[in-house]
Motif scaffolding. Structure first.
Motif, PDB file in Angstrom:
ATOM      1  N   SER A  61       1.603  34.195  47.505  1.00 52.65           N
ATOM      2  CA  SER A  61       0.410  34.705  48.458  1.00 52.65           C
ATOM      3  C   SER A  61      -0.933  34.075  48.142  1.00 52.65           C
ATOM      4  O   SER A  61      -0.939  33.478  46.784  1.00 52.65           O
ATOM      5  N   GLY A  62      -1.925  34.573  48.597  1.00 55.13           N
ATOM      6  CA  GLY A  62      -3.314  33.842  48.344  1.00 55.13           C
ATOM      7  C   GLY A  62      -3.765  34.603  46.995  1.00 55.13           C
ATOM      8  O   GLY A  62      -4.511  33.745  46.043  1.00 55.13           O
ATOM      9  N   THR A  63      -3.409  35.553  46.675  1.00 53.16           N
ATOM     10  CA  THR A  63      -4.217  36.278  45.508  1.00 53.16           C
ATOM     11  C   THR A  63      -3.405  35.707  44.498  1.00 53.16           C
ATOM     12  O   THR A  63      -4.082  35.474  43.333  1.00 53.16           O
ATOM     13  N   PHE A  85     -14.287  36.986  49.404  1.00 50.98           N
ATOM     14  CA  PHE A  85     -13.070  37.597  49.343  1.00 50.98           C
ATOM     15  C   PHE A  85     -12.215  36.584  48.667  1.00 50.98           C
ATOM     16  O   PHE A  85     -11.714  35.663  49.312  1.00 50.98           O
ATOM     17  N   HIS A  86     -11.348  37.200  47.544  1.00 57.55           N
ATOM     18  CA  HIS A  86     -10.381  36.189  46.937  1.00 57.55           C
ATOM     19  C   HIS A  86      -9.109  36.977  46.780  1.00 57.55           C
ATOM     20  O   HIS A  86      -8.222  36.378  46.274  1.00 57.55           O
ATOM     21  N   GLU A 127     -15.384  30.340  48.289  1.00 61.89           N
ATOM     22  CA  GLU A 127     -14.649  29.810  49.823  1.00 61.89           C
ATOM     23  C   GLU A 127     -15.783  28.822  50.619  1.00 61.89           C
ATOM     24  O   GLU A 127     -16.934  29.104  50.702  1.00 61.89           O
ATOM     25  N   ASP A 137     -11.641  28.076  47.402  1.00 58.28           N
ATOM     26  CA  ASP A 137     -10.565  29.161  47.912  1.00 58.28           C
ATOM     27  C   ASP A 137     -10.254  28.458  49.343  1.00 58.28           C
ATOM     28  O   ASP A 137     -11.309  29.075  50.255  1.00 58.28           O
ATOM     29  N   ILE A 197      -7.686  29.301  51.174  1.00 55.13           N
ATOM     30  CA  ILE A 197      -6.748  30.052  51.623  1.00 55.13           C
ATOM     31  C   ILE A 197      -6.908  30.415  53.288  1.00 55.13           C
ATOM     32  O   ILE A 197      -5.818  30.333  53.949  1.00 55.13           O
ATOM     33  N   GLN A 198      -7.885  30.690  53.714  1.00 54.79           N
ATOM     34  CA  GLN A 198      -8.081  30.865  55.106  1.00 54.79           C
ATOM     35  C   GLN A 198      -8.695  29.553  55.825  1.00 54.79           C
ATOM     36  O   GLN A 198      -8.246  29.367  56.831  1.00 54.79           O
ATOM     37  N   LYS A 216      -1.816  31.574  53.281  1.00 51.16           N
ATOM     38  CA  LYS A 216      -2.014  31.831  54.834  1.00 51.16           C
ATOM     39  C   LYS A 216      -1.406  30.629  55.833  1.00 51.16           C
ATOM     40  O   LYS A 216       0.005  30.841  55.697  1.00 51.16           O
TER      41      LYS A 216
HETATM   42  C1  LIG Z   1      -6.530  36.397  52.707  1.00 54.89           C
HETATM   43  C2  LIG Z   1      -7.430  35.706  51.791  1.00 54.89           C
HETATM   44  C3  LIG Z   1      -6.896  35.785  50.211  1.00 54.89           C
HETATM   45  C4  LIG Z   1      -5.834  36.734  49.720  1.00 54.89           C
HETATM   46  O1  LIG Z   1      -4.539  36.027  50.221  1.00 54.89           O
HETATM   47  P1  LIG Z   1      -3.424  37.129  50.263  1.00 54.89           P
HETATM   48  O2  LIG Z   1      -2.118  36.314  50.645  1.00 54.89           O
HETATM   49  O3  LIG Z   1      -3.663  38.534  51.135  1.00 54.89           O
HETATM   50  O4  LIG Z   1      -3.032  37.785  48.944  1.00 54.89           O
HETATM   51  C5  LIG Z   1      -7.776  35.183  49.327  1.00 54.89           C
HETATM   52  N1  LIG Z   1      -8.942  34.309  49.768  1.00 54.89           N
HETATM   53  C6  LIG Z   1      -9.304  34.168  50.725  1.00 54.89           C
HETATM   54  C7  LIG Z   1     -10.415  33.453  51.369  1.00 54.89           C
HETATM   55  C8  LIG Z   1      -8.285  34.664  51.898  1.00 54.89           C
HETATM   56  O5  LIG Z   1      -8.827  34.894  53.124  1.00 54.89           O
END
Ligand SMILES: *Cc1c(COP(=O)(O)O)cnc(C)c1O
Length: 394
Positions: free
Chosen positions: A112-114, A139-140, A190, A223, A225-226, A252
């Protein structure tokens, strides 16, 4: 008495009775998806312009995704990290190539992202420096380490005390110049703040952050992730800025709906962990990595990174003249529509009634993150539905 779960409103009661109260009540119950559409339990079709929050890069039930999951499940799904597997190595190689890493690049897989950010925090700890810099409004993730980095006090405060040594800076170059120093382990940020409402960094911020962190021997950890996996019209957002970070975190979109996360390291940062210092049971298992590899291969094959850039421009052109629209933020197919009034949650509800899924990360922003596969017809359909939803609240 047993309640109905198939259709109508029964699922709402079931949800309240069975699910832990950690999330708000969902808006609908979805039962099926195909391409850019999902169907609810009443058989109503919705155009999905959220894609599971920037996850379903290929939309729903894409043959490349379905084939990869099915095929790998029948070959080898999981073996533990005592063993290597071909899909894991193939995905690592593809990610490093797409990220433009040289021979020093390395990958760690998680779920997962976290968790990817937890790995990044431990990487930062290995510098043996005490301070980690993050941004306000960032948001992380929700695990306690990633939550400590998250720049939203309302999310953090119920769970304090959290990881010490984290500081949240305003997103200005001046604030960074003031805070950076020889005791900083890492700057984590981010490239576009998605959960904050798709907020871009100031022009030149990433370039300056690269120079300042390098000067002070701190890690620059992005980060993505998004923003990663082609969503912003480049494979990774940092690639538009002519810089290379020390590490980036992914999740993601790289799995297209299969849970997977990754930490990618570049250069000397790749040597910070020693064997045995980090790990996870599921991370990098053949089922997850074969699926992610197939998703990324399809994004490459079908030119979906270019499509994200092109459809992003088409959407922006169409949205710019609509009622209530005050500002357009983000890049490619990660779009923040800033509204001139705090009616975003109402617009989301009206859109859902009309058969369109969008999301409101804050009261004055609509976030759009459609699948990367969308074409002309879906853009036109979106613009018509979105115009109606906005008009209802103008
Ligand atoms: C969604 C997100 C996370 C967390 O990812 P999860 O898979 O929900 O744990 C971390 N950082 C960013 C920028 C995100 O958009």
């Amino acid at each position: 008495m047993t309640r109905s779960t198939g259709s109508g409103q029964g699922w709402r009661d079931d949800f309240g009775d069975r699910m832990l109260r950690s999330t708000p009540l969902p808006q609908a119950q979805l039962v099926r998806g195909e391409g850019a559409y999902v169907w609810d339990d009443d058989g109503k079709r919705h155009l999905d312009f959220l894609a599971g929050i920037a996850v379903n890069a290929l939309g729903h039930a894409h043959p490349a995704f379905v084939d990869a999951v099915s095929r790998q499940a029948a070959i080898l799904a999981h073996v533990s990290n005592y063993f290597a597997t071909p899909p894991q190595l193939a995905l690592a190689q593809r990610l490093l190539r797409l990220a433009g890493a040289d021979e020093h690049g390395r990958v760690f897989f998680c779920n997962s992202g976290t968790e990817a950010n937890e790995a990044a925090i431990k990487l930062a700890r290995r510098t043996q420096r005490p301070r980690i810099l993050a941004l306000e409004d960032s948001f992380h993730g929700r695990t306690t380490g990633a939550l400590a980095l998250t720049g939203k006090p309302a999310l953090r405060e119920p769970f304090e005390p959290l990881l010490p040594g984290v500081e949240h800076l305003p997103s200005t170059i001046e604030a960074l110049e003031h805070a950076i120093g020889p005791d900083v382990a890492a700057l984590v940020l981010e490239p576009i703040k998605g959960e904050a409402g798709v907020r871009d960094l100031p022009t030149g911020y990433l370039e300056t952050a690269r120079v300042l962190t390098a000067e002070h021997g701190a890690l620059l950890i992005l980060d993505e992730i998004q923003t990663g996996a082609g969503r912003t019209g480049s494979w990774f957002a940092f690639q538009r800025h002519g810089i290379v970070p020390d590490a980036m975190t992914l999740a993601k979109g790289i799995g297209g709906g299969f849970p997977i996360g990754a930490l990618v390291t570049f250069g000397a940062a790749s040597g910070l962990f020693e064997p045995g210092q980090h790990g996870t049971t599921f991370g990098g298992n053949p089922l997850a990595t074969a699926t992610a590899d197939a998703v990324l291969a399809e994004i490459e094959r079908a030119g979906l990174v270019e499509n994200a850039a092109r459809r992003g421009r088409q959407l922006r052109d169409g949205i710019a003249g609509l009622p209530l629209v005050a500002e357009l933020r983000g890049e490619g197919l990660l779009i923040g529509v800033g509204l001139s009034a705090e009616v975003a949650p109402d617009v989301v509800s009206t859109a859902l009634e009309l058969g369109l899924i969008v999301n409101a990360p804050n009261p004055s922003t609509i976030r759009l993150a459609p699948p990367l596969i969308i074409g002309d017809a879906q853009v036109e359909m979106f613009l018509a539905l979105f115009a109606k939803a906005l008009e209802a609240h103008a």
